[in-house]
Enzyme design. Structure first.
Site, PDB file in Angstrom:
ATOM      1  N   ASN A  12       4.973 -26.327  13.532  1.00 34.84           N
ATOM      2  CA  ASN A  12       5.265 -27.745  13.297  1.00 34.84           C
ATOM      3  C   ASN A  12       5.537 -28.416  14.646  1.00 34.84           C
ATOM      4  OD1 ASN A  12       6.881 -30.108  12.955  1.00 34.84           O
ATOM      5  ND2 ASN A  12       7.215 -29.543  10.816  1.00 34.84           N
ATOM      6  N   HIS A  15       8.475 -32.316  16.811  1.00 33.95           N
ATOM      7  CA  HIS A  15       9.492 -32.646  17.823  1.00 33.95           C
ATOM      8  C   HIS A  15       8.923 -32.765  19.233  1.00 33.95           C
ATOM      9  CE1 HIS A  15      12.335 -33.040  14.765  1.00 33.95           C
ATOM     10  NE2 HIS A  15      12.109 -31.817  14.316  1.00 33.95           N
ATOM     11  N   HIS A  48       4.553 -33.891  10.154  1.00 27.97           N
ATOM     12  CA  HIS A  48       5.147 -34.711   9.093  1.00 27.97           C
ATOM     13  C   HIS A  48       5.060 -36.177   9.500  1.00 27.97           C
ATOM     14  CE1 HIS A  48       9.065 -35.423   6.511  1.00 27.97           C
ATOM     15  NE2 HIS A  48       8.081 -36.202   6.141  1.00 27.97           N
ATOM     16  N   ARG A  50       6.364 -39.361   8.790  1.00 21.51           N
ATOM     17  CA  ARG A  50       7.472 -39.932   8.011  1.00 21.51           C
ATOM     18  C   ARG A  50       7.255 -41.428   7.828  1.00 21.51           C
ATOM     19  NH1 ARG A  50      12.379 -36.437   8.029  1.00 21.51           N
ATOM     20  NH2 ARG A  50      13.296 -38.226   6.996  1.00 21.51           N
ATOM     21  N   ARG A  54       9.267 -41.796  12.912  1.00 18.88           N
ATOM     22  CA  ARG A  54      10.191 -41.463  14.009  1.00 18.88           C
ATOM     23  C   ARG A  54       9.606 -40.447  14.989  1.00 18.88           C
ATOM     24  NH1 ARG A  54      14.956 -38.280  10.822  1.00 18.88           N
ATOM     25  NH2 ARG A  54      14.878 -40.166   9.574  1.00 18.88           N
ATOM     26  N   GLU A  75       2.461 -32.937   6.181  1.00 15.52           N
ATOM     27  CA  GLU A  75       3.709 -33.062   5.412  1.00 15.52           C
ATOM     28  C   GLU A  75       3.935 -34.518   5.088  1.00 15.52           C
ATOM     29  OE1 GLU A  75       7.757 -31.853   6.447  1.00 15.52           O
ATOM     30  OE2 GLU A  75       6.765 -30.162   7.388  1.00 15.52           O
ATOM     31  N   THR A 106      14.485 -32.990   6.968  1.00 16.79           N
ATOM     32  CA  THR A 106      14.331 -32.854   5.516  1.00 16.79           C
ATOM     33  C   THR A 106      15.491 -32.013   4.983  1.00 16.79           C
ATOM     34  OG1 THR A 106      11.965 -32.849   5.961  1.00 16.79           O
ATOM     35  CG2 THR A 106      12.644 -32.283   3.735  1.00 16.79           C
ATOM     36  N   GLU A 156       6.548 -24.130  -1.016  1.00 21.88           N
ATOM     37  CA  GLU A 156       7.208 -23.729   0.223  1.00 21.88           C
ATOM     38  C   GLU A 156       8.704 -23.710  -0.071  1.00 21.88           C
ATOM     39  OE1 GLU A 156       5.888 -25.266   3.987  1.00 21.88           O
ATOM     40  OE2 GLU A 156       7.904 -25.123   4.827  1.00 21.88           O
ATOM     41  N   HIS A 199      12.006 -23.917   7.420  1.00 20.49           N
ATOM     42  CA  HIS A 199      13.105 -24.810   7.803  1.00 20.49           C
ATOM     43  C   HIS A 199      14.252 -24.004   8.411  1.00 20.49           C
ATOM     44  CE1 HIS A 199      14.461 -29.013   7.716  1.00 20.49           C
ATOM     45  NE2 HIS A 199      15.594 -28.435   8.032  1.00 20.49           N
TER      46      HIS A 199
HETATM   47  N1  PXP Z   1       8.649 -26.887   6.414  1.00 26.06           N
HETATM   48  C1  PXP Z   1       8.933 -28.128   5.979  1.00 26.06           C
HETATM   49  C2  PXP Z   1       8.422 -28.537   4.650  1.00 26.06           C
HETATM   50  C3  PXP Z   1       9.680 -29.028   6.787  1.00 26.06           C
HETATM   51  O1  PXP Z   1       9.979 -30.252   6.329  1.00 26.06           O
HETATM   52  C4  PXP Z   1      10.084 -28.612   8.067  1.00 26.06           C
HETATM   53  C5  PXP Z   1      10.828 -29.551   8.951  1.00 26.06           C
HETATM   54  O2  PXP Z   1      10.072 -30.673   9.235  1.00 26.06           O
HETATM   55  C6  PXP Z   1       9.732 -27.327   8.476  1.00 26.06           C
HETATM   56  C7  PXP Z   1       9.040 -26.472   7.626  1.00 26.06           C
HETATM   57  C8  PXP Z   1      10.092 -26.811   9.832  1.00 26.06           C
HETATM   58  O3  PXP Z   1      11.474 -26.772   9.973  1.00 26.06           O
HETATM   59  P1  PXP Z   1      12.085 -26.526  11.410  1.00 26.06           P
HETATM   60  O4  PXP Z   1      11.655 -27.673  12.258  1.00 26.06           O
HETATM   61  O5  PXP Z   1      13.555 -26.484  11.167  1.00 26.06           O
HETATM   62  O6  PXP Z   1      11.528 -25.210  11.897  1.00 26.06           O
END
Ligand code: PXP
Length: 253
Positions: A12, A15, A48, A50, A54, A75, A106, A156, A199
């Site tokens: 992901n 960030h 994602h 959003r 952001r 996402e 999330t 998930e 997550h």
């Molecule tokens: N899976 C989903 C559905 C998420 O919303 C997120 C966070 O955006 C992640 C995985 C990844 O989480 P993390 O950034 O904490 O590794």
């Protein structure tokens, strides 16, 4: 020992965009990060979009689809706006998540049980054009059953509460949260759902989750982007994959 099936890592890159947006320019580019992730062994890219934009922006999603040679997992919240954009981008997969403007990330899973009639047509529209839909749910048995009843092929499982327990260093809570994940993963698999999880996964807590043989994909972002400050994104991804594969093949953890 019975051979466990392989496990995929979805990286992901949200960030990377958070850092870029802090200055409003084009650097660091999340698409470049996705390219680097691909060459470091990522099996997919997750981003994602959003409602408040952001981090990931609309143009990022389109470029991720056009320029990256890995499956894209889009996402999204279950809104008319996101449905339209997702259908236009036509990613490999869409992961439906709850979204709340005030949240830092999330925070909980999707209440599929409470929103079945609202979600089902959105899931159907995505599936009708060949997008593989997953539902991001808390590790609760009633949510697994509700997810199955929507027709979505993938769930998930939200591992955020397990992460919170780990950072609070509360072993009993960690064990209880892990049990919930394990039970939900096994139930989802027994119902014929493909099982992902994610997550808050880090080098320190990923292995027990990766060792669950029913899980075929982990989606990991924040820790990898944070760790890239210290070891570089490519090295962080390689280390995460190694920990996952070791857990899978019965290595130490
Ligand atoms: N899976 C989903 C559905 C998420 O919303 C997120 C966070 O955006 C992640 C995985 C990844 O989480 P993390 O950034 O904490 O590794």
């Amino acid at each position: 020992m019975t051979k466990k099936p392989p496990i995929r890592l979805g990286v992901n890159i949200d960030h990377v965009a958070t850092i870029r947006n802090a200055r409003g320019g084009a650097h660091p580019d999340p698409v470049r990060a996705a390219q680097l992730a691909a060459s470091a062994g990522a099996d997919g890219i997750t981003a994602h979009l959003r409602g408040d934009r952001r981090h990931i922006l609309d143009a990022d999603m389109q470029r991720l689809k056009d320029e990256i040679d890995l499956p894209l997992n889009f996402e999204m919240a279950a809104t008319a706006e996101m449905l339209k954009i997702c259908l236009e981008v036509a990613p490999h997969a869409a992961c439906i998540v709850p979204e709340n403007r005030a949240e830092r990330t999330t925070e909980g899973g999707l209440d599929v049980a409470g929103q079945h009639n609202y979600l089902a047509p959105i899931i159907r529209e995505l599936m009708d054009v060949g997008i593989r839909v997953s539902l991001f749910i808390d590790p609760e048995e009633h949510q697994v059953h509700a997810a199955k009843s929507t027709g979505a092929p993938v769930v998930e499982i939200h591992t955020g509460a397990y992460y919170e327990a780990a950072i609070a260093t509360q072993p009993k809570r960690i064990a209880a949260e892990f049990d919930k994940i394990k039970t939900s993963v096994e139930l989802a698999n027994s119902l014929g759902l493909e099982v992902h999880a994610g997550h808050g996964l880090t080098f320190h807590n990923v292995q027990p989750v990766a060792a669950l043989p029913e899980i075929v994909e982990l989606n990991i972002g924040h820790f990898l982007v944070g760790e890239s400050v210290f070891m570089g994104l490519g090295e962080a991804i390689k280390e995460m994959k190694k920990l996952m594969q070791d857990a899978r093949t019965g290595g130490h953890y």
